[in-house]
Design a protein around this motif. Sequence first.
Motif, PDB file in Angstrom:
ATOM      1  N   PRO A  72       0.808  -1.228   0.000  1.00 38.43           N
ATOM      2  CA  PRO A  72       0.000   0.000   0.000  1.00 38.43           C
ATOM      3  C   PRO A  72       0.839   1.275   0.000  1.00 38.43           C
ATOM      4  O   PRO A  72       0.439   2.284  -0.582  1.00 38.43           O
ATOM      5  CB  PRO A  72      -0.825  -0.115   1.294  1.00 38.43           C
ATOM      6  N   LEU A  73       2.010   1.233   0.659  1.00 42.93           N
ATOM      7  CA  LEU A  73       2.879   2.411   0.683  1.00 42.93           C
ATOM      8  C   LEU A  73       3.498   2.651  -0.691  1.00 42.93           C
ATOM      9  O   LEU A  73       3.673   3.794  -1.113  1.00 42.93           O
ATOM     10  CB  LEU A  73       3.975   2.242   1.732  1.00 42.93           C
ATOM     11  N   MET A  74       3.803   1.574  -1.404  1.00 41.78           N
ATOM     12  CA  MET A  74       4.422   1.696  -2.720  1.00 41.78           C
ATOM     13  C   MET A  74       3.543   2.482  -3.689  1.00 41.78           C
ATOM     14  O   MET A  74       4.042   3.154  -4.581  1.00 41.78           O
ATOM     15  CB  MET A  74       4.690   0.306  -3.305  1.00 41.78           C
ATOM     16  N   THR A  75       2.234   2.386  -3.506  1.00 42.12           N
ATOM     17  CA  THR A  75       1.315   3.010  -4.463  1.00 42.12           C
ATOM     18  C   THR A  75       0.901   4.423  -4.056  1.00 42.12           C
ATOM     19  O   THR A  75       0.013   4.992  -4.692  1.00 42.12           O
ATOM     20  CB  THR A  75       0.048   2.142  -4.632  1.00 42.12           C
ATOM     21  N   LEU A  76       1.534   4.988  -3.024  1.00 46.78           N
ATOM     22  CA  LEU A  76       1.238   6.369  -2.644  1.00 46.78           C
ATOM     23  C   LEU A  76       1.512   7.283  -3.834  1.00 46.78           C
ATOM     24  O   LEU A  76       2.624   7.343  -4.339  1.00 46.78           O
ATOM     25  CB  LEU A  76       2.113   6.776  -1.452  1.00 46.78           C
ATOM     26  N   ASP A  77       0.490   7.965  -4.298  1.00 38.97           N
ATOM     27  CA  ASP A  77       0.541   8.701  -5.564  1.00 38.97           C
ATOM     28  C   ASP A  77       0.791  10.188  -5.330  1.00 38.97           C
ATOM     29  O   ASP A  77      -0.028  10.884  -4.738  1.00 38.97           O
ATOM     30  CB  ASP A  77      -0.778   8.502  -6.311  1.00 38.97           C
ATOM     31  N   ALA A  78       1.921  10.680  -5.829  1.00 42.19           N
ATOM     32  CA  ALA A  78       2.309  12.083  -5.625  1.00 42.19           C
ATOM     33  C   ALA A  78       1.324  13.053  -6.281  1.00 42.19           C
ATOM     34  O   ALA A  78       1.211  14.206  -5.861  1.00 42.19           O
ATOM     35  CB  ALA A  78       3.710  12.313  -6.177  1.00 42.19           C
ATOM     36  N   LYS A  79       0.594  12.587  -7.305  1.00 38.70           N
ATOM     37  CA  LYS A  79      -0.306  13.474  -8.040  1.00 38.70           C
ATOM     38  C   LYS A  79      -1.729  13.497  -7.473  1.00 38.70           C
ATOM     39  O   LYS A  79      -2.554  14.289  -7.911  1.00 38.70           O
ATOM     40  CB  LYS A  79      -0.349  13.048  -9.516  1.00 38.70           C
ATOM     41  N   ALA A  80      -1.994  12.623  -6.500  1.00 40.69           N
ATOM     42  CA  ALA A  80      -3.340  12.523  -5.945  1.00 40.69           C
ATOM     43  C   ALA A  80      -3.505  13.459  -4.746  1.00 40.69           C
ATOM     44  O   ALA A  80      -2.552  14.111  -4.307  1.00 40.69           O
ATOM     45  CB  ALA A  80      -3.626  11.079  -5.537  1.00 40.69           C
ATOM     46  N   LEU A  86      -3.511   9.346   2.095  1.00 38.12           N
ATOM     47  CA  LEU A  86      -3.215   8.876   3.453  1.00 38.12           C
ATOM     48  C   LEU A  86      -4.404   8.111   4.030  1.00 38.12           C
ATOM     49  O   LEU A  86      -4.223   7.108   4.736  1.00 38.12           O
ATOM     50  CB  LEU A  86      -2.852  10.056   4.353  1.00 38.12           C
ATOM     51  N   ARG A  87      -5.620   8.555   3.718  1.00 30.76           N
ATOM     52  CA  ARG A  87      -6.813   7.838   4.177  1.00 30.76           C
ATOM     53  C   ARG A  87      -6.815   6.412   3.617  1.00 30.76           C
ATOM     54  O   ARG A  87      -7.090   5.441   4.341  1.00 30.76           O
ATOM     55  CB  ARG A  87      -8.069   8.580   3.731  1.00 30.76           C
ATOM     56  N   ARG A  88      -6.536   6.300   2.328  1.00 33.29           N
ATOM     57  CA  ARG A  88      -6.501   4.974   1.688  1.00 33.29           C
ATOM     58  C   ARG A  88      -5.428   4.104   2.331  1.00 33.29           C
ATOM     59  O   ARG A  88      -5.654   2.931   2.657  1.00 33.29           O
ATOM     60  CB  ARG A  88      -6.221   5.132   0.194  1.00 33.29           C
ATOM     61  N   TYR A  89      -4.243   4.683   2.530  1.00 30.89           N
ATOM     62  CA  TYR A  89      -3.122   3.919   3.085  1.00 30.89           C
ATOM     63  C   TYR A  89      -3.430   3.431   4.495  1.00 30.89           C
ATOM     64  O   TYR A  89      -3.234   2.252   4.817  1.00 30.89           O
ATOM     65  CB  TYR A  89      -1.860   4.799   3.082  1.00 30.89           C
TER      66      TYR A  89
END
Length: 205
Positions: A72-80, A86-89
């Motif tokens: 889940p951390l790998m998919t943290l999206d800089a453009k979102a 953070l809620r999703r993570y």
Amino acid sequence: MNKPSRIQRNNRAAISDAAMQEFSARGYHGATIDAIAGKAGMSKPNLLYYFRSKEAIYRSVLEQIVEEWLSPLMTLDAKADPIEELRRYITLKMQMSADRPEASRLFASEIIAGAPILRDFLEGRLKTLVDEKATILKAWIAEGKLAPVDPYHLIFTIWATTQHYADFAAQIDAVTGGQPQREGFQSQATQAVLSIILGGVKPRG
């Protein structure tokens, strides 16, 4: 190298599942190859065909846990949107703690012991990933999208809080009088954690 057959893949999965249970319950030193083989439904010689030693099984299981928990951390999206990311993570981490508490406890045991098996992974791939995501968090802070908090401590706080529900499940159960067994407890806990952490990182004013 030949591609593993379906039977080989199934056997490795059975060994991994059995080893997860055994190491989580008894620790590295208490677990035995015989017990793992028994739980996996195979003979010791058959198990040793796939893994040469108890340490090899242990490392394989730990690496599998780390990959799963870091995804889940790998998919943290800089453009979102930062708050929604953070809620999703956090939500995913809370769900993983509920679904796979034994995995979290086994990883915690390795870290408490000084990470004798995973030290190279922690100092290599994990550090690289955390540095990369901390850079994203710093950019969000610089843009005023998040409050000025230390990004590393934010990540540590998320890890500590979400995995507490797995690692200290017995303590939570005792303090709350068995509330974790109640329907809706997981959702309530997730909302509380989201409110606390996201409330602390939302832009001031």
